[in-house]
Motif scaffolding. Structure first.
Motif, PDB file in Angstrom:
ATOM      1  N   GLN A   9      37.323  36.445 -27.902  1.00  0.00           N
ATOM      2  CA  GLN A   9      37.792  35.790 -28.365  1.00  0.00           C
ATOM      3  C   GLN A   9      38.253  34.787 -27.607  1.00  0.00           C
ATOM      4  O   GLN A   9      39.179  35.218 -26.951  1.00  0.00           O
ATOM      5  N   PRO A  21      42.473  29.258 -30.538  1.00  0.00           N
ATOM      6  CA  PRO A  21      41.186  29.520 -31.152  1.00  0.00           C
ATOM      7  C   PRO A  21      41.662  28.675 -32.915  1.00  0.00           C
ATOM      8  O   PRO A  21      40.983  28.488 -33.674  1.00  0.00           O
ATOM      9  N   HIS A  45      47.004  31.858 -25.096  1.00  0.00           N
ATOM     10  CA  HIS A  45      46.066  31.888 -25.427  1.00  0.00           C
ATOM     11  C   HIS A  45      44.691  31.229 -23.919  1.00  0.00           C
ATOM     12  O   HIS A  45      43.730  31.186 -23.488  1.00  0.00           O
ATOM     13  N   ARG A  47      39.414  28.543 -21.617  1.00  0.00           N
ATOM     14  CA  ARG A  47      40.177  29.335 -23.369  1.00  0.00           C
ATOM     15  C   ARG A  47      41.219  28.669 -24.157  1.00  0.00           C
ATOM     16  O   ARG A  47      42.441  28.502 -23.443  1.00  0.00           O
ATOM     17  N   THR A  99      33.042  30.840 -29.518  1.00  0.00           N
ATOM     18  CA  THR A  99      33.735  31.098 -30.436  1.00  0.00           C
ATOM     19  C   THR A  99      34.067  32.690 -29.637  1.00  0.00           C
ATOM     20  O   THR A  99      34.768  33.659 -29.886  1.00  0.00           O
ATOM     21  N   SER A 100      33.277  33.205 -28.685  1.00  0.00           N
ATOM     22  CA  SER A 100      33.793  34.254 -27.599  1.00  0.00           C
ATOM     23  C   SER A 100      32.479  34.318 -26.363  1.00  0.00           C
ATOM     24  O   SER A 100      31.563  33.282 -26.510  1.00  0.00           O
ATOM     25  N   HIS A 111      27.920  34.604 -24.788  1.00  0.00           N
ATOM     26  CA  HIS A 111      28.850  33.275 -25.084  1.00  0.00           C
ATOM     27  C   HIS A 111      28.223  32.938 -27.345  1.00  0.00           C
ATOM     28  O   HIS A 111      26.962  33.446 -27.206  1.00  0.00           O
ATOM     29  N   GLN A 112      29.167  33.322 -27.709  1.00  0.00           N
ATOM     30  CA  GLN A 112      28.878  32.865 -29.135  1.00  0.00           C
ATOM     31  C   GLN A 112      29.333  31.180 -29.814  1.00  0.00           C
ATOM     32  O   GLN A 112      30.449  31.591 -29.334  1.00  0.00           O
TER      33      GLN A 112
END
Ligand code: ADP
Ligand code: MG
Length: 457
Positions: A139, A158, A93, A155, A133-134, A105-106
């Motif tokens: 993701q 998650p 990750h 990153r 979250t993204s 971005h989210q």
């Protein structure tokens, strides 16, 4: 004529017959309540952990990562940065990408855990730190941080965002609750089975069935074993007493009645004076009646409960007194009532009450016994009242009146009777699961109120 039976206290028989929540359900509900409370406490503890320690722990983990990556970016020579990150790529990750102003971005979901983590990260890093979250469609759990050389997205895994109270854990929890409830049913049954067996055996003994009530004397639990052994011995003793009583009753009936019969015959033949002959015959008849009462009282009880038409039994018992000019009877019964009981025993109850009313219930002025009978339905019961207009019973004696061989004021002068009539009545009424109340009516005379189970309940 209506009797003032509404003035009497409520019948205790109702309370005895009405059944509450059984022991099994009580135990089961108690265990279920405990399971529910402890499960809720567990869920709440996990929720608290999510909001507090879990969020802080996750935030610290993320901040450590950011610090390591930032230190690498700021202090390593440019040619060492890429190998360093390649070395860090143990977790698939982990990734670091430069931040551009037009990145899409989210932001994190709007739940309590995510917000707590975001707050803690900003607090620990000492500056507002956006989490996402993204980023540009990739993701993950993204953190935006600044270095001397510019801003970067880091990153991380998650899974760090997963709450402790997640659907999988909850599913396991509910499965455990299900198993615990099944366990509670089993435990409640296991704990209550001996009580149920004991209750069944007791009810068999109450019905006079001593043989069917043997409890297992080889059970493991010593406390239960003691109870079972004690109960079985008691049942055996009762069976023996019952047997002895049957033998004794047969003996009395035969050994006393036969000579009495002979005596009567001999008197009829041998005594010439008609007056003395009549007196002797009357005395023998009285002795015979006392033996009858005695046998009635001592007879073992195995009533055969069946619907009995009260009107018919009343008529049968009232018939012998109809031609008696010293007795006047009034029956007040509008409905056709059926009692659940033994017809022979019910007749014995009524005959004894009528006999007493005729004997002791004579009005002082007229010398006539006016007897009022009243019957009506009351819920699941049939109420029968028998009242006379005599002198009644002294208040001090009313509690002893059903004691065997007790004879009151009114009977002092009378030679007949053995003091067993009301004892028989009480015993038979109880045997029929009914209740008996005796009191003096306000306008004088004895009022007997009997409540028996109705056959139409
Ligand atoms: N209707 C009544 N009125 C007054 N006294 C009564 C009445 N019924 C019973 N008693 C009293 O209760 C006593 C007990 O009654 P019971 O058990 O029938 O015995 P017995 O009729 O053989 O005397 C009687 O001796 C009498 O004193
Ligand atoms: Mg009597």
């Amino acid at each position: 004529m209506t009797l003032p039976d509404s003035a009497l206290p409520p019948t205790p028989g109702h309370a005895v017959r009405r059944r509450g929540v059984g022991l099994f359900w009580r135990t089961f509900l108690l265990l279920s309540a405990w399971i529910a409370i402890s499960t809720l406490a567990w869920v709440q503890t996990l929720r608290e952990a999510d909001q507090g320690p879990h969020a802080v722990h996750t935030a610290r983990h993320l901040v450590s990562l950011v610090r390591v990556v930032r230190a690498a970016l700021e202090h390593l020579p440019a040619d060492r940065v890429t190998p360093f990150f390649q070395g860090l790529q143990g977790g698939e990750h982990l990734r670091v990408v430069p931040h551009h102003a037009d990145d899409r971005h989210q932001p994190l979901a709007d739940n309590a855990l995510a917000q707590r983590i975001a707050e803690a990260v900003s607090r620990l890093l000492g500056a507002p730190t956006p989490l996402a979250t993204s980023v540009n469609g990739a993701q993950g759990l993204w953190i935006l941080f600044d270095t001397h050389a510019g801003s970067y997205w880091l990153r991380a895994d998650p899974a760090l965002l997963h709450p402790l109270v997640d659907p999988v854990r909850l599913a396991w929890l509910w499965t455990a609750v299900g198993f615990s409830l099944v366990g509670a049913v089993w435990l409640a049954r296991w704990v209550n089975l001996p009580v149920a067996r004991l209750s069944f055996a007791t009810s068999r003994i109450r019905e006079g069935d001593f043989a069917a009530s043997t409890l297992d004397e080889s059970v493991q639990a010593p406390e239960l074993r003691d109870v079972h052994v004690g109960f079985n011995r008691m049942a055996q003793q009762l069976a023996r007493i019952d047997q002895d009583r049957a033998v004794m009753l047969a003996g009395i009936s035969h050994d006393l009645r036969t000579p009495l019969g002979h005596l009567r015959l001999e008197i009829e033949l041998a005594v010439p004076d008609p007056q003395s002959r009549a007196n002797m015959v009357r005395d023998i008849a009285q002795l015979d009646a006392i033996v009858d009462k005695f046998l009635d009282y001592a007879r073992p009880g195995q009533p055969h409960a069946q619907p009995v038409a009260l009107r018919e039994v009343l008529a049968t018992c009232m018939d012998p007194l109809r031609n008696n000019k010293d007795v006047g009877m009034v029956l007040d019964m509008t409905e056709d009532l059926h009692v659940l009981g033994d017809p022979v025993e019910l007749a014995r109850i009524i005959a004894n009450l009528l006999e007493n009313a005729a004997r002791y219930g004579k009005s002082v002025d007229t010398g006539i016994a006016r007897i009022a009978l009243h019957a009506h339905g009351e819920g699941d019961d049939v109420v029968l009242c028998v009242r006379d207009h005599g002198i009644g019973i002294a208040d001090a004696q009313i509690d002893q009146i059903t004691t065997p061989f007790f004879r009151g004021e009114a009977a002092r002068t009378a030679t007949t009777g053995a003091g067993l009539g009301l004892a028989i009545v009480e015993r038979l009424v109880l045997r029929m699961a009914g209740t008996l109340q005796l009191r003096n009516a306000e306008e004088g005379g004895l009022l007997v109120r009997i409540v028996l189970p109705s056959a139409t309940r």
